[in-house]
Design a protein around this motif. Structure first.
Motif: not given
Length: 122
Positions: A15, A112, A36
């Protein structure tokens, strides 16, 4: 360390690498999947405090363009269940150095970035 922790660690690195790739390419669309939708960002730039929506980061990345000589080091500081914290050192980010702290949350099995806190080194 269990396999779940190793898997989580790898997914967190993945991520954050999307974020780094977005800065390197100068394309916020590359990094958006890592954040997010309601993520926030706080820190100080040359002209003062940057605060609020992660859209501030997206706008900066798109306006600044590629940071082709960017070097990054990612350290996952802690993982505890569905929460994690990471430190990212960035060098040659448009002629600046930064330290970021990202807080991550595992939502529906996916990590996230919820918040980005940064320091621009002078």
């Amino acid at each position: 360390m269990s396999k779940t922790i190793i898997k989580d660690h790898d997914q967190i690195i993945e991520a954050i690498n999307k974020y780094v790739e977005g800065v390197t390419t100068g394309k916020s669309d590359v990094m958006k999947a890592a954040f997010h939708k309601d993520a926030i960002m706080y820190g100080f730039e040359v002209d003062g405090l940057v605060e609020g929506s992660i859209q501030n980061l997206y706008d900066f990345v798109d306006q600044a363009g590629p940071a082709k000589n960017l070097q990054a080091r990612i350290d996952v500081l802690d993982i505890d269940g569905t929460v994690a914290s990471a430190r990212i050192a960035l060098e040659n980010a448009h002629d600046a150095e930064y330290t970021d702290f990202h807080q991550l949350l595992k939502i529906d099995g996916e990590w996230k970035i919820i918040s980005k806190l940064f320091h621009r080194h002078s």
